[in-house]
Design an enzyme around this catalytic site. Structure first.
Site, PDB file in Angstrom:
ATOM      1  N   GLY A  50       0.796  -1.225   0.000  1.00  0.00           N
ATOM      2  CA  GLY A  50       0.000   0.000   0.000  1.00  0.00           C
ATOM      3  C   GLY A  50       0.821   1.262   0.000  1.00  0.00           C
ATOM      4  O   GLY A  50       0.297   2.345   0.173  1.00  0.00           O
TER       5      GLY A  50
ATOM      6  N   HIS B 265     -12.879   2.536  -6.671  1.00  0.00           N
ATOM      7  CA  HIS B 265     -11.642   2.385  -5.912  1.00  0.00           C
ATOM      8  C   HIS B 265     -11.790   1.240  -4.924  1.00  0.00           C
ATOM      9  O   HIS B 265     -12.819   1.107  -4.265  1.00  0.00           O
ATOM     10  CB  HIS B 265     -11.366   3.675  -5.135  1.00  0.00           C
ATOM     11  CG  HIS B 265     -10.274   3.546  -4.114  1.00  0.00           C
ATOM     12  ND1 HIS B 265     -10.489   3.702  -2.752  1.00  0.00           N
ATOM     13  CD2 HIS B 265      -8.965   3.262  -4.255  1.00  0.00           C
ATOM     14  CE1 HIS B 265      -9.348   3.532  -2.108  1.00  0.00           C
ATOM     15  NE2 HIS B 265      -8.409   3.256  -2.988  1.00  0.00           N
TER      16      HIS B 265
ATOM     17  N   ASP C 102       2.725   4.347  -1.611  1.00  0.00           N
ATOM     18  CA  ASP C 102       2.685   5.073  -2.869  1.00  0.00           C
ATOM     19  C   ASP C 102       3.383   6.402  -2.655  1.00  0.00           C
ATOM     20  O   ASP C 102       4.099   6.581  -1.671  1.00  0.00           O
ATOM     21  CB  ASP C 102       1.238   5.211  -3.376  1.00  0.00           C
ATOM     22  CG  ASP C 102       0.336   5.935  -2.383  1.00  0.00           C
ATOM     23  OD1 ASP C 102       0.764   6.961  -1.828  1.00  0.00           O
ATOM     24  OD2 ASP C 102      -0.792   5.456  -2.172  1.00  0.00           O
TER      25      ASP C 102
ATOM     26  N   ASP D 276      -0.856   5.519 -11.399  1.00  0.00           N
ATOM     27  CA  ASP D 276      -1.503   6.205 -10.271  1.00  0.00           C
ATOM     28  C   ASP D 276      -0.471   7.056  -9.554  1.00  0.00           C
ATOM     29  O   ASP D 276       0.477   6.536  -8.976  1.00  0.00           O
ATOM     30  CB  ASP D 276      -2.081   5.137  -9.328  1.00  0.00           C
ATOM     31  CG  ASP D 276      -2.822   5.729  -8.145  1.00  0.00           C
ATOM     32  OD1 ASP D 276      -2.869   6.974  -8.014  1.00  0.00           O
ATOM     33  OD2 ASP D 276      -3.366   4.941  -7.350  1.00  0.00           O
TER      34      ASP D 276
ATOM     35  N   LYS E 130       2.099   2.295  -9.393  1.00  0.00           N
ATOM     36  CA  LYS E 130       2.222   3.597  -8.767  1.00  0.00           C
ATOM     37  C   LYS E 130       3.314   4.390  -9.473  1.00  0.00           C
ATOM     38  O   LYS E 130       4.374   3.830  -9.807  1.00  0.00           O
ATOM     39  CB  LYS E 130       2.566   3.431  -7.286  1.00  0.00           C
ATOM     40  CG  LYS E 130       1.487   2.680  -6.505  1.00  0.00           C
ATOM     41  CD  LYS E 130       0.205   3.491  -6.413  1.00  0.00           C
ATOM     42  CE  LYS E 130      -0.865   2.741  -5.617  1.00  0.00           C
ATOM     43  NZ  LYS E 130      -2.068   3.579  -5.407  1.00  0.00           N
TER      44      LYS E 130
ATOM     45  N   GLU F 105      -4.120   8.181 -12.919  1.00  0.00           N
ATOM     46  CA  GLU F 105      -5.014   8.336 -11.768  1.00  0.00           C
ATOM     47  C   GLU F 105      -4.443   9.351 -10.792  1.00  0.00           C
ATOM     48  O   GLU F 105      -3.233   9.366 -10.546  1.00  0.00           O
ATOM     49  CB  GLU F 105      -5.146   6.963 -11.105  1.00  0.00           C
ATOM     50  CG  GLU F 105      -6.022   6.938  -9.882  1.00  0.00           C
ATOM     51  CD  GLU F 105      -6.246   5.501  -9.387  1.00  0.00           C
ATOM     52  OE1 GLU F 105      -6.162   4.564 -10.214  1.00  0.00           O
ATOM     53  OE2 GLU F 105      -6.491   5.322  -8.184  1.00  0.00           O
TER      54      GLU F 105
ATOM     55  N   ASN G   1      -1.230   9.313  -7.109  1.00  0.00           N
ATOM     56  CA  ASN G   1      -1.645   9.650  -5.746  1.00  0.00           C
ATOM     57  C   ASN G   1      -1.454  11.120  -5.387  1.00  0.00           C
ATOM     58  O   ASN G   1      -1.000  11.451  -4.294  1.00  0.00           O
ATOM     59  CB  ASN G   1      -0.936   8.746  -4.740  1.00  0.00           C
ATOM     60  CG  ASN G   1      -1.488   7.327  -4.782  1.00  0.00           C
ATOM     61  OD1 ASN G   1      -1.018   6.498  -5.566  1.00  0.00           O
ATOM     62  ND2 ASN G   1      -2.503   7.047  -3.981  1.00  0.00           N
TER      63      ASN G   1
ATOM     64  N   GLY H 206      -9.216  -1.900  -2.463  1.00  0.00           N
ATOM     65  CA  GLY H 206      -7.970  -2.103  -1.748  1.00  0.00           C
ATOM     66  C   GLY H 206      -8.194  -1.833  -0.272  1.00  0.00           C
ATOM     67  O   GLY H 206      -9.303  -2.008   0.237  1.00  0.00           O
TER      68      GLY H 206
ATOM     69  N   ASP I 265     -15.521   5.737  -4.203  1.00  0.00           N
ATOM     70  CA  ASP I 265     -15.073   4.975  -3.041  1.00  0.00           C
ATOM     71  C   ASP I 265     -16.308   4.710  -2.185  1.00  0.00           C
ATOM     72  O   ASP I 265     -17.200   5.553  -2.087  1.00  0.00           O
ATOM     73  CB  ASP I 265     -14.047   5.809  -2.270  1.00  0.00           C
ATOM     74  CG  ASP I 265     -13.489   5.071  -1.075  1.00  0.00           C
ATOM     75  OD1 ASP I 265     -12.386   4.530  -1.196  1.00  0.00           O
ATOM     76  OD2 ASP I 265     -14.148   5.035  -0.011  1.00  0.00           O
TER      77      ASP I 265
ATOM     78  N   GLU J 192     -11.296  -2.306  -9.123  1.00  0.00           N
ATOM     79  CA  GLU J 192      -9.932  -2.501  -8.622  1.00  0.00           C
ATOM     80  C   GLU J 192      -9.891  -3.744  -7.720  1.00  0.00           C
ATOM     81  O   GLU J 192     -10.837  -4.041  -6.997  1.00  0.00           O
ATOM     82  CB  GLU J 192      -9.518  -1.258  -7.808  1.00  0.00           C
ATOM     83  CG  GLU J 192      -8.077  -1.311  -7.338  1.00  0.00           C
ATOM     84  CD  GLU J 192      -7.576   0.042  -6.845  1.00  0.00           C
ATOM     85  OE1 GLU J 192      -8.409   0.924  -6.545  1.00  0.00           O
ATOM     86  OE2 GLU J 192      -6.337   0.209  -6.767  1.00  0.00           O
TER      87      GLU J 192
ATOM     88  N   GLU K  67     -10.970   8.378  -5.469  1.00  0.00           N
ATOM     89  CA  GLU K  67     -10.858   7.724  -4.166  1.00  0.00           C
ATOM     90  C   GLU K  67     -10.763   8.731  -3.031  1.00  0.00           C
ATOM     91  O   GLU K  67     -11.081   8.410  -1.886  1.00  0.00           O
ATOM     92  CB  GLU K  67      -9.655   6.767  -4.125  1.00  0.00           C
ATOM     93  CG  GLU K  67      -8.312   7.442  -4.059  1.00  0.00           C
ATOM     94  CD  GLU K  67      -7.156   6.444  -4.055  1.00  0.00           C
ATOM     95  OE1 GLU K  67      -7.024   5.710  -5.047  1.00  0.00           O
ATOM     96  OE2 GLU K  67      -6.389   6.403  -3.079  1.00  0.00           O
TER      97      GLU K  67
END
Lengths: 433, 433
Positions: free
Chosen positions: A22, A353, A24, A245, A217, A271, A247, A355, A326, A384, A303
Site C-alpha cells: 500500500g 476504488h 505510494d 496512479d 504507482k 489516476e 496519488n 484495496g 469509493d 480494482e 478515491e
C-alpha cells in the site's frame, strides 16, 4: 420492526506499513478500519466501516460516536420511510456539519454508519446489497438520493429516466455476470515500496493468473517511474492495459510534463495526477494527456474526492474519463447512488476504488448494481482488486481469471470476523501489545 | 533556543445555541474552541485554536493529539529554519493525510497547532504577529509558503515580487492604521434566530455606533429574507453597505433565483450562495449576480473553503469578488499567506471571516499584514466583526466607530483567559456540569 439499539465502534488496525504494502507517492500506512456494528432487537447486526491509513483511526471512531445518536433508537422502517431526512440528519447536523462540511473525517464516519444501515437492510431482506438495490422500484431508489447541491447536474426526473431504462435487459446482464463475473484489474503489482525484481515477478504472475489490466504507482523519481513502467510493460505485452496512479503528488504542470514521458508506455489512465480538490487542474491535465496520446489515455480520480459536489464538477468540467467512487470516503451508499447516476448521465464509466481494508468487499456490490441498473454497460468498467486482508471478512471477495465472482450472501459483505476484530483492535489487541 | 516541551489541548465550549447567537440557514451551535497551549522551556506559552460549532469539538481535539508529535520536542529555531518541511510534516503526514487530505477536521487541527507556533514566535520576538510578518524579509516570508499544488497560479518569483513591492509605502500605511484603525463590518444585526424587532433595533444601534456596513443572514424562507432585508435597509439608508450570507443553503439555480428578488435591496455581496466546494457553481452565480445588479453585487466566500487549492480555483474561475479567508479552517498562518498572495495576484480583495470564538482576535493580524505588505489597499477591505465572547481573551479586539484598533501586544492575540478555560471546559467545567 427492527430497532437499532446501540452502535458499537471498533478501532481495528492491521500492521501493513512495515511490509511496504500500500505504499505510494504520498501514503504509507497501517491499513485500518473504523468498524461499526449496529446492534438490534433482531438476530441481525448491521456492519459498516470506513477505511483509514493507521494513525488517526481513533479520530474517525470519535466522529462515529458523535454521530451515533442519529441512528440509535431508530427503526429500519423509519429510516427507510425518509431516507433523505435520515441522510441529512448526519450530513447536515447543525453542529457537526462545520467539521466538514461533507468531507474528510465527518463524511467518512457518516459513510461507516450509513453503510451499516444498508448492510442491515440487505440482511433483513435476505439478499446481497447489489440485488436489493437492483430490484428496488425506481421511485424508492430516487427517494434515497439527496439532490441538494447537485440539482444543476442531475434532476430527480433524469435519475428516474436512467433507472427506468436500466430495468430493460437486466435479467440478461445478471445472467452474464453470474456466468462470467465482473471485470477487474489488479493493483498489487507495483507499489512504490517494492523493489524492481518483486514488481517484475508480480506482473508476470498476475498475467499468468489471467489479469489483463494492471495498475502501477508513479510519482516518485520520474526516471524510476519510467524504468518500472518499462519493465511491467515488457512482462505484460502491448495489449494488456497498464494504468498509472500518482496519488496526487504532482503539480498541474508537473503532471503534464511527467505524462509526456510516461505516454511512451501507453498508459490506459493516469489516476490522481494532482491534488484531489483541483477540478480545474484535472480538466487541464485530461485535455493535455488526451492530446499527448491521441485520446488513448484519460484522467481517472475519485478515491479521495470529498463528495458528490466535487464529482459533479469533475463531470461538468470534463476533467475525468473514469470515475473512481469509493464506498466509504463519501457518506455511504446514498451518496454513491448520486454519483453513479451523475456518471451515467455524463457518460463516464465508473471503476470503483478498492484495496485497503474491505473496500473490495464493498465496491463489488456497487459495480454490479451500476451495471445492472444504471450504467448498463461493461465498456471500460473494471473494479480494482488488491490481494490484501480479505481473510478478515466473513464473506470475502472471490475472483477467478481476473474477474470478481458475484457475491451471494445477504448484506453488504462488510462483516469482519470476530477473531480478527479482537486480534487487531488498537491498542489493546494481541497484534499491537 | 526555545523548545516546545508539550502540547496541551482543551475542549472549550460556550453555551450560545440557546440564545440563537450565530444561528443561520445551516448552523446552530455552541461556539467552541479546540484550544492548544504549547508549553516551552521559556516563560512563553504558544496559544492557538480552531473554532468549532459545539458537538464534535472532541473530534478536533483528538486530531490535535494525533498531530502533536510533529511539534513536541522541537525547537522554534528548527521550525523556523525549515517552515515548509515543518508544515508538510503536518499536512502530508503519510498516515493522517488520508483523513483529509488537507481539509476538515485534520486541517482545522493543523491550523490550531500552526497558529500556536506563530503565536509563540511572535511572543518570543516581543511583537504582535502582524508586525512580525510585515517586517519579515521577503525571502523569509516566501520560504514559509508551500507552493505545492498552487504552482499553476502563483510562483515563488511572483510572491517575491508582490512582497518586495509591498515594502514601499509601508510606513505611511502603518501610520494610517495607527491613526484610523482598520475598516470592518458587523454581522451581529441579522442572525436568522433573531425576531424582526431585535434585528431592527440592532441595525439602528449599529448605525448609531458608526457602522456603515452590516451583514444579514438569508437562506430561510425567501419572503422572510426579503422582509428582513427591507427592514434593515430602511434602518441603515441607501448608502450603507448591506451584505447577505446564505451559508451554502441554496442550489446554484436557487441562488440565482433568490438573488433576482434580493437584488432590489442593493446587496454589496452574496456570501456562500451554495456549497463551499462548488467552484463552478460559484462562478455561475457570480456572473449571474453581476448581471442582475449591473456589477454592484459580487460573490464572497471562504470561511468553509477547505484549503489553498479551492481558493486557487475560485480565483482562476473568476468565481468570487471577495475572498474571505478564515484563520483556523485551513492549516494556519502559512496557508493563509499563500491565500493572501494569490488574492493579491488575482486582484481580489480579502475580507477575512470572523466571529465564532476568537476569530476576530486572529484575523485582525492577517488583515493588517495584508494591507501593509500584500494587498496594500483598503479598497473593498473590511474585517468581519461579531460582538461575542471577546471577554474570554487576554488581548481582546478593540473597535471604535466601526473600525478595529491596531493590536499592540506580543503574539497572535490567541491567549484565552485561564478562568474562561476552566469555566467552559467540556464536559467538566462549571458551565457544563
Amino acid at each position: 420492526m427492527t430497532r437499532i439499539e446501540s452502535v458499537d465502534v471498533h478501532d481495528v488496525r492491521f500492521p501493513t506499513a512495515a511490509a511496504g504494502d500500500g505504499s505510494d507517492a504520498i501514503n504509507r500506512g497501517d491499513y485500518s478500519a473504523t468498524y461499526v456494528e449496529l446492534r438490534t432487537d433482531t438476530t441481525h447486526t448491521g456492519a459498516g466501516f470506513t477505511f483509514t491509513n493507521g494513525r488517526g483511526n481513533e479520530i474517525t471512531c470519535a466522529a462515529v460516536r458523535a454521530l451515533a445518536h442519529h441512528v440509535t433508537g431508530r427503526t429500519l422502517a423509519e429510516l427507510n420511510a425518509d431516507p433523505v431526512g435520515f441522510h441529512r440528519s448526519l450530513t447536515a447536523d447543525p453542529q457537526l456539519r462545520w467539521l466538514g462540511p461533507e468531507k474528510g473525517v465527518i463524511a467518512m464516519a457518516t459513510g461507516a454508519l450509513v453503510n451499516a444501515v444498508w448492510d442491515l437492510r440487505a440482511k433483513e431482506a435476505g439478499v446481497p446489497l447489489w440485488r436489493l438495490l437492483a430490484e428496488m422500484p425506481t421511485a424508492e431508489l430516487v427517494a434515497c438520493v439527496d439532490f441538494h447541491h447537485i440539482g444543476d447536474a442531475l434532476t430527480p426526473a433524469e435519475a428516474t429516466e436512467i433507472l427506468d431504462k436500466g430495468q430493460a435487459g437486466m435479467a440478461e446482464r445478471l445472467a452474464e455476470l453470474a456466468r462470467d463475473g465482473f471485470p477487474s484489474y489488479t493493483t498489487s503489482v507495483g507499489w512504490l515500496g517494492y523493489p524492481d525484481d518483486k514488481v517484475r515477478g508480480l506482473a508476470r504472475a498476475a498475467y499468468a493468473q489471467g489479469w489483463r489490466a494492471m495498475k502501477m504507482k508513479v510519482g516518485g523519481d520520474l526516471d524510476d517511474d519510467v524504468r518500472r513502467a518499462t519493465l511491467i510493460r515488457a512482462e505484460i505485452g502491448p495489449d494488456a492495459l497498464l494504468m498509472m496512479d500518482a496519488n496526487q503528488v504532482w503539480d498541474v504542470e508537473e503532471a503534464i510534463t511527467a505524462m509526456g514521458r510516461l505516454a511512451a508506455l501507453d498508459p490506459y489512465w493516469i489516476e490522481e495526477p494532482t491534488h484531489a480538490d483541483d477540478v480545474l487542474g484535472h480538466a487541464r491535465i485530461n485535455r493535455a494527456v488526451a492530446g499527448l496520446t491521441g485520446g488513448r489515455c484519460r484522467v481517472a480520480t475519485g478515491e479521495v474526492a470529498a463528495n458528490r459536489v466535487i464529482f459533479k464538477q469533475l463531470l461538468q468540467a470534463e476533467a475525468i474519463g473514469v470515475m473512481q467512487v469509493d464506498a466509504c470516503r463519501v457518506a455511504g451508499v446514498n451518496e454513491v447512488l448520486a454519483e453513479l447516476l451523475m456518471a451515467a448521465k455524463f457518460g463516464v464509466p465508473v471503476c470503483p476504488h478498492a484495496g485497503g481494508v474491505g473496500l473490495c468487499e464493498l465496491v463489488q456490490h456497487l459495480a454490479v448494481f451500476d451495471y445492472l441498473r444504471v450504467g448498463t454497460s461493461l465498456d471500460g468498467r473494471m473494479v480494482e482488486y488488491v490481494d490484501h486482508l480479505h481473510e478478515h471478512f466473513e464473506d470475502p471477495v472471490r475472483t477467478s481469471g481476473g474477474r470478481y465472482l458475484l457475491p451471494d450472501r445477504p448484506g453488504y459483505s462488510a462483516t469482519m470476523r470476530t477473531a480478527s476484530i479482537a486480534e487487531f483492535s488498537f491498542p489493546d489487541g494481541p497484534a499491537w501489545r
